[in-house]
Write a protein that holds these residues in place. Structure first.
Motif, PDB file in Angstrom:
ATOM      1  N   VAL A  27       0.857  -1.185   0.000  1.00 39.74           N
ATOM      2  CA  VAL A  27       0.000   0.000   0.000  1.00 39.74           C
ATOM      3  C   VAL A  27       0.895   1.238   0.000  1.00 39.74           C
ATOM      4  CG1 VAL A  27      -1.736   1.340   1.263  1.00 39.74           C
ATOM      5  CG2 VAL A  27      -1.856  -1.152   1.255  1.00 39.74           C
ATOM      6  N   ASP A  51      -1.811   6.396  -0.256  1.00 39.05           N
ATOM      7  CA  ASP A  51      -3.096   5.681  -0.239  1.00 39.05           C
ATOM      8  C   ASP A  51      -3.505   5.308   1.182  1.00 39.05           C
ATOM      9  OD1 ASP A  51      -3.028   5.926  -2.949  1.00 39.05           O
ATOM     10  OD2 ASP A  51      -2.654   3.808  -3.373  1.00 39.05           O
ATOM     11  N   HIS A  54      -4.911   8.335   2.721  1.00 40.58           N
ATOM     12  CA  HIS A  54      -6.219   8.588   2.122  1.00 40.58           C
ATOM     13  C   HIS A  54      -7.282   7.677   2.752  1.00 40.58           C
ATOM     14  CE1 HIS A  54      -9.160   9.683  -0.947  1.00 40.58           C
ATOM     15  NE2 HIS A  54      -9.429   8.399  -1.069  1.00 40.58           N
ATOM     16  N   GLU A  55      -6.937   6.410   2.984  1.00 44.63           N
ATOM     17  CA  GLU A  55      -7.879   5.477   3.612  1.00 44.63           C
ATOM     18  C   GLU A  55      -8.188   5.898   5.042  1.00 44.63           C
ATOM     19  OE1 GLU A  55     -10.319   1.991   3.484  1.00 44.63           O
ATOM     20  OE2 GLU A  55      -9.349   3.239   1.968  1.00 44.63           O
ATOM     21  N   PHE A  74     -10.521   8.773   4.915  1.00 43.70           N
ATOM     22  CA  PHE A  74     -11.856   8.310   4.546  1.00 43.70           C
ATOM     23  C   PHE A  74     -12.581   7.707   5.748  1.00 43.70           C
ATOM     24  CE2 PHE A  74     -14.353   4.512   3.324  1.00 43.70           C
ATOM     25  CZ  PHE A  74     -15.388   5.135   2.648  1.00 43.70           C
ATOM     26  N   LEU A  75     -11.857   6.978   6.585  1.00 44.29           N
ATOM     27  CA  LEU A  75     -12.457   6.316   7.737  1.00 44.29           C
ATOM     28  C   LEU A  75     -12.686   7.262   8.916  1.00 44.29           C
ATOM     29  CD1 LEU A  75     -10.404   2.985   7.800  1.00 44.29           C
ATOM     30  CD2 LEU A  75     -12.807   3.241   7.168  1.00 44.29           C
ATOM     31  N   GLY A 111      -8.308  -0.919   8.336  1.00 43.34           N
ATOM     32  CA  GLY A 111      -8.651  -0.353   7.039  1.00 43.34           C
ATOM     33  C   GLY A 111      -7.470  -0.358   6.089  1.00 43.34           C
ATOM     34  N   VAL A 112      -6.282  -0.056   6.586  1.00 43.20           N
ATOM     35  CA  VAL A 112      -5.083  -0.054   5.747  1.00 43.20           C
ATOM     36  C   VAL A 112      -4.728  -1.478   5.324  1.00 43.20           C
ATOM     37  CG1 VAL A 112      -2.610   0.496   5.688  1.00 43.20           C
ATOM     38  CG2 VAL A 112      -4.221   2.070   6.792  1.00 43.20           C
ATOM     39  N   LEU A 171      -7.084  -2.593   2.712  1.00 39.05           N
ATOM     40  CA  LEU A 171      -6.739  -1.932   1.446  1.00 39.05           C
ATOM     41  C   LEU A 171      -5.646  -2.709   0.716  1.00 39.05           C
ATOM     42  CD1 LEU A 171      -7.127   0.510  -0.427  1.00 39.05           C
ATOM     43  CD2 LEU A 171      -5.373   1.701   0.930  1.00 39.05           C
ATOM     44  N   ARG A 194      -7.376  -5.612  -0.828  1.00 35.26           N
ATOM     45  CA  ARG A 194      -8.267  -5.159  -1.900  1.00 35.26           C
ATOM     46  C   ARG A 194      -7.489  -4.786  -3.161  1.00 35.26           C
ATOM     47  NH1 ARG A 194     -11.304  -0.645   0.520  1.00 35.26           N
ATOM     48  NH2 ARG A 194     -10.166   0.811  -0.776  1.00 35.26           N
ATOM     49  N   ASP A 195      -6.357  -4.119  -2.983  1.00 36.42           N
ATOM     50  CA  ASP A 195      -5.580  -3.640  -4.132  1.00 36.42           C
ATOM     51  C   ASP A 195      -4.654  -4.698  -4.716  1.00 36.42           C
ATOM     52  OD1 ASP A 195      -6.821  -1.257  -3.803  1.00 36.42           O
ATOM     53  OD2 ASP A 195      -5.091  -0.163  -3.033  1.00 36.42           O
ATOM     54  N   LEU A 205     -15.442  -3.200   3.695  1.00 39.25           N
ATOM     55  CA  LEU A 205     -14.428  -2.380   3.035  1.00 39.25           C
ATOM     56  C   LEU A 205     -14.043  -2.949   1.674  1.00 39.25           C
ATOM     57  CD1 LEU A 205     -12.135  -1.673   6.130  1.00 39.25           C
ATOM     58  CD2 LEU A 205     -13.591  -0.019   4.943  1.00 39.25           C
TER      59      LEU A 205
END
Length: 412
Positions: free
Chosen positions: A43, A47, A50-51, A54-55, A281-282, A285, A288-289, A330
């Motif tokens: 990550v 980013d 940014h996550e 967002f949270l 969350g990180v 991510l 997810r990515d 998420l």
């Protein structure tokens, strides 16, 4: 290899959160894991920030509502609800179950699932003991409704808050579309509970005179005003966290002379858990990515009809039990963000699905600790059997109810 590493890190974080060796906070594993996925390049740092940004509004709301719930408990709101339940139950196990269902569903919807698990469950145990009825049905009702009854409002659950902006709906429109699924799911749970716990509920009614204390009028008024405030503030772009914080501040004013109040409120916000949510969350991510988004996009249906809603709800429920409902949210919400019906279907899955296994949500894990403290040892097989009877039926009928609402609203 990047996918394997990302998934391994996530599973390690979740395993630590489930086991909590030496009762260490979940953040003890999650924060180093988040740092690791950034350091090894899974990550990018930008980013990750940014996550976290967002949270931040969602985590801020969680902190505020936890403090609000704690202050409501101090004002006697939960004790009053328990006394009312006992009086309405009048010593009848079946009648008491219906009342507990109603109270737990409302508490979950208004004050979030954490309030039901942490604050209402002990009150239910106390009420059952006074009424001389077996506590198991009511204890299980608290954990099931903490998950499945959190469908109603954007503020009822952390997963709802994470998905709310992706729906593109107003606070009122969200509640309107989820009202029928909420009612249907609670009704299905109640019918199954009546049969599953038939032996516990068959014990003879015992005459029981409950002493109902004076209602905490001030706290109930503040709570009602806060709930209205969520809907009123949303069109003006005021985040729910600010409304919940205002409600908590009003209740806290009455206790400003209490020694150690600031320290108590800080503990009530569970700061280590808030840090865990950011770090998780990180880590999600990274998963997810690095492969999960591609897989999710490949299996998601193209349409928005009933079959698509049900497929998304089932997928979300499966991921919730494999990865926990927060990571599942998420991972799935970004993939359906342009289709409000499918976002709501994701919420059906991640809120109902955790009633199948202990690992489905952190709230269920927390519930296990609460009931252990009251000398009830829930058995994994029993929990699974109850979940197999409730979760599939709730998913199917909840999806049908959601589809009906979307048709009426012209969103299907």
């Amino acid at each position: 290899m990047r996918t394997v590493v990302a998934v391994a890190v996530l599973l390690a974080v979740l395993a630590f959160a489930i086991a909590r060796p030496r009762r260490l906070p979940e953040a003890v594993a999650a924060v180093p894991a988040a740092a690791l996925v950034v350091l090894i390049g899974l990550v990018p740092l930008r980013d990750a920030w940014h996550e976290i940004a967002f949270l931040a509004p969602t985590v801020g709301f969680l902190a505020a509502v936890l403090v609000l719930a704690r202050l409501c408990a101090d004002e006697g709101v939960f004790a009053y609800a328990g006394a009312l339940a006992g009086a309405a139950g009048r010593g009848s196990p079946r009648r008491l179950l219906a009342v507990v269902f109603g109270v737990a569903a409302v508490v979950t919807a208004v004050l979030s699932l954490d309030a039901t698990v942490v604050l209402l469950t002990p009150v239910v145990f106390h009420t059952a003991a006074l009424a001389k009825v077996r506590a198991r049905p009511y204890a299980y009702a608290c954990t099931h409704l903490a998950n499945s009854a959190s469908l109603l409002l954007p503020v009822s659950n952390l997963t709802n808050l994470l998905a709310f902006s992706a729906t593109g709906l107003s606070f009122g429109a969200f509640a309107g579309l989820m009202a029928l699924p909420w009612l249907v799911v609670v009704a299905v749970e109640y019918v199954v509970f009546r049969r599953f716990f038939a032996a516990d509920l068959a014990t003879p009614a015992v005459p029981y005179e409950a002493e109902v204390p004076r209602p905490p009028v001030f706290a109930l008024t503040v709570l009602a005003a806060t709930l209205v405030g969520f809907g009123v503030a949303e069109p003006f772009g005021i985040a729910p966290g600010w409304v919940a914080a205002a409600g908590a501040a009003v209740l806290a004013v009455r206790r400003t002379r209490r020694p150690g109040l600031a320290r108590e409120l800080a503990r009530a916000a569970h700061p280590s858990f808030l840090v865990f949510v950011f770090a998780l969350g990180v880590v999600v991510l990274a998963v997810r990515d690095n492969g999960l988004s591609t897989l999710v996009n490949a299996v998601l249906p193209d349409g928005t009809g009933l079959a698509a809603l049900l497929a998304v709800a089932v997928l979300a429920a499966v991921l919730a039990n494999l990865l926990n409902n927060l990571p599942a949210t998420l991972a799935l919400v970004p993939a359906v963000a342009d289709r409000p019906g499918l976002v709501l279907a994701v919420l059906l899955g991640v809120n109902i699905g955790p009633n199948l296994t202990y690992a489905g949500s952190l709230a269920t894990l927390l519930w296990r600790r609460v009931v252990h403290a009251h000398d009830i040892r829930p058995r994994g097989g029993e929990f699974l059997r109850l979940g197999l009877l409730t979760v599939p039926a709730c998913l199917v009928l909840g999806a049908v109810a959601l589809w009906c609402g979307l048709l009426v609203a012209g969103l299907a």
